[in-house]
Motif scaffolding. Structure first.
Motif, PDB file in Angstrom:
ATOM      1  N   ILE A   1       0.417  -1.210  -0.169  1.00 13.57           N
ATOM      2  CA  ILE A   1      -0.185   0.026   0.657  1.00 13.57           C
ATOM      3  C   ILE A   1       0.524   1.262  -0.041  1.00 13.57           C
ATOM      4  N   CYS A   2       0.435   1.852  -0.827  1.00 16.25           N
ATOM      5  CA  CYS A   2       1.657   3.266  -1.137  1.00 16.25           C
ATOM      6  C   CYS A   2       0.991   4.551   0.162  1.00 16.25           C
ATOM      7  N   GLN A   3       1.896   4.706   1.470  1.00 13.05           N
ATOM      8  CA  GLN A   3       1.627   5.501   2.643  1.00 13.05           C
ATOM      9  C   GLN A   3       1.094   7.106   2.037  1.00 13.05           C
ATOM     10  N   SER A   4       2.029   7.285   0.515  1.00 19.77           N
ATOM     11  CA  SER A   4       1.129   8.900   0.238  1.00 19.77           C
ATOM     12  C   SER A   4      -0.294   8.925  -0.530  1.00 19.77           C
ATOM     13  N   CYS A   5      -0.258   7.517  -1.615  1.00 18.46           N
ATOM     14  CA  CYS A   5      -1.898   7.856  -2.684  1.00 18.46           C
ATOM     15  C   CYS A   5      -3.107   6.752  -2.460  1.00 18.46           C
ATOM     16  N   GLY A   6      -2.010   6.499  -1.149  1.00 18.89           N
ATOM     17  CA  GLY A   6      -3.555   4.996  -0.904  1.00 18.89           C
ATOM     18  C   GLY A   6      -3.235   3.620  -1.722  1.00 18.89           C
ATOM     19  N   VAL A   7      -2.487   3.510  -3.447  1.00 18.28           N
ATOM     20  CA  VAL A   7      -2.769   2.719  -4.522  1.00 18.28           C
ATOM     21  C   VAL A   7      -2.392   1.566  -3.530  1.00 18.28           C
ATOM     22  N   ILE A   8      -3.539   0.455  -3.625  1.00 19.84           N
ATOM     23  CA  ILE A   8      -3.036  -1.260  -3.674  1.00 19.84           C
ATOM     24  C   ILE A   8      -2.456  -1.905  -4.701  1.00 19.84           C
TER      25      ILE A   8
ATOM     26  N   ARG B   1       9.703   2.375  -3.529  1.00 23.55           N
ATOM     27  CA  ARG B   1       8.488   3.525  -3.680  1.00 23.55           C
ATOM     28  C   ARG B   1       7.452   3.339  -4.653  1.00 23.55           C
ATOM     29  N   CYS B   2       6.842   3.748  -4.529  1.00 22.49           N
ATOM     30  CA  CYS B   2       5.105   4.034  -5.475  1.00 22.49           C
ATOM     31  C   CYS B   2       5.902   5.548  -6.624  1.00 22.49           C
ATOM     32  N   ALA B   3       4.735   4.869  -8.261  1.00 24.63           N
ATOM     33  CA  ALA B   3       5.019   5.459  -9.106  1.00 24.63           C
ATOM     34  C   ALA B   3       4.749   6.853  -8.213  1.00 24.63           C
ATOM     35  N   CYS B   4       4.141   7.135  -7.444  1.00 18.90           N
ATOM     36  CA  CYS B   4       4.230   8.959  -7.421  1.00 18.90           C
ATOM     37  C   CYS B   4       4.974   8.780  -6.532  1.00 18.90           C
ATOM     38  N   GLY B   5       6.060   8.329  -6.150  1.00 15.75           N
ATOM     39  CA  GLY B   5       7.490   8.936  -5.114  1.00 15.75           C
ATOM     40  C   GLY B   5       7.284   7.918  -3.042  1.00 15.75           C
TER      41      GLY B   5
HETATM   42 ZN   LIG Z   1       1.467   6.421  -4.231  1.00 16.18          ZN
END
Ligand SMILES: [Zn+2]
Length: 249
Positions: free
Chosen positions: A131-138, A152-156
């Motif tokens: 789970i991304c801690q910034s944008c919440g995407v699973i 890291r997520c694609a959103c950083g």
């Molecule tokens: Zn994200």
């Protein structure tokens, strides 16, 4: 050696329209995944255990996510070396027989999914999701062999594993599902497999089915707080007893 399963239990299971199964680390032991608190479990050595528990905690994820991810990576690599065993497969066979079926698992190794179980409440999450801690995407799990530090997520944002760490709350949506499917409308039969039954929310489905007049079963080589409560206690390992139970149906 043929395992004798009592006739009355076989009759009840054959007739059951709804079945619930609750699993703990014991079901994955035969796949080579160490149990947690049981004999020979990964927290058996107190010092090593304390360090692992600290690394796998909510506060450490917040303060030093690389340390948490390093500990998670060890669990994930062990899960990837493992394959489902005859116990996991027998649970899939039970799901296909019952009109209504629910599997509540404490395990995060993903082996029930690999075996083919469908209606799963993975109350402690699954190592194979993030789970991304910034944008919440699973998202899917990281590439473990090359993982160094925190993914890291694609959103950083910094990803976290989709598992409940020590000192963290259970996810509300899964708790609601647990109550809806296993407590408010308890299955006719509930089978607790390979769990030390330390958590109230793991024992509650057994109590709910018992109070509703249903049948409760425990499969575990060791005695637990549930042992004196269940209708049938089958002392032994899940990968032996569950297949014998399914074969008798
Ligand atoms: Zn994200």
């Amino acid at each position: 050696m043929a395992m004798e399963i009592s006739e009355p239990l076989v009759d009840v299971l054959r007739a059951a329209a709804s079945i619930g199964v609750v699993t703990g680390a014991g079901i994955s032991a035969a796949s080579g995944i160490p149990t947690y608190r049981g004999k020979g479990g990964i927290y058996d050595d107190p010092e090593e255990g304390d360090r692992t528990v600290e690394a796998l905690s909510g506060p450490t994820l917040r303060d030093d996510p690389d340390r948490t991810w390093h500990a998670i990576k060890q669990l994930a690599l062990a899960a990837h070396r493992a394959t489902p065993n005859a116990g996991h497969n027998a649970i899939v066979a039970l799901e296909r027989r019952a009109r209504r079926f629910v599997l509540l698992t404490q395990n995060v190794d993903g082996l029930h999914e690999s075996a083919g179980s469908e209606n799963i409440i993975d109350i402690h999450g699954n190592l194979r999701r993030t789970i991304c801690q910034s944008c919440g995407v699973i998202g899917d799990e990281p590439e473990w062999t090359t993982l160094d530090g925190s993914p890291r997520c694609a959103c950083g944002g910094v990803l976290r594993p989709d598992v409940v760490l020590f000192e963290e709350m259970l996810p509300t949506d899964k708790v609601l599902r647990l109550y809806a499917e296993l407590v408010d409308d308890p299955p006719e039969v509930v089978i607790a497999v390979g769990t030390t039954a330390m958590f109230p929310y793991i024992c509650e489905p057994v109590h709910a089915t018992r109070l509703a007049g249903g049948t409760t079963v425990e499969i575990n080589p060791e005695k637990t707080p549930l042992s004196d409560v269940v209708s049938y206690r089958l002392a032994g390992h899940a990968d032996v007893i569950l297949p014998a139970l399914v074969a008798a149906l």
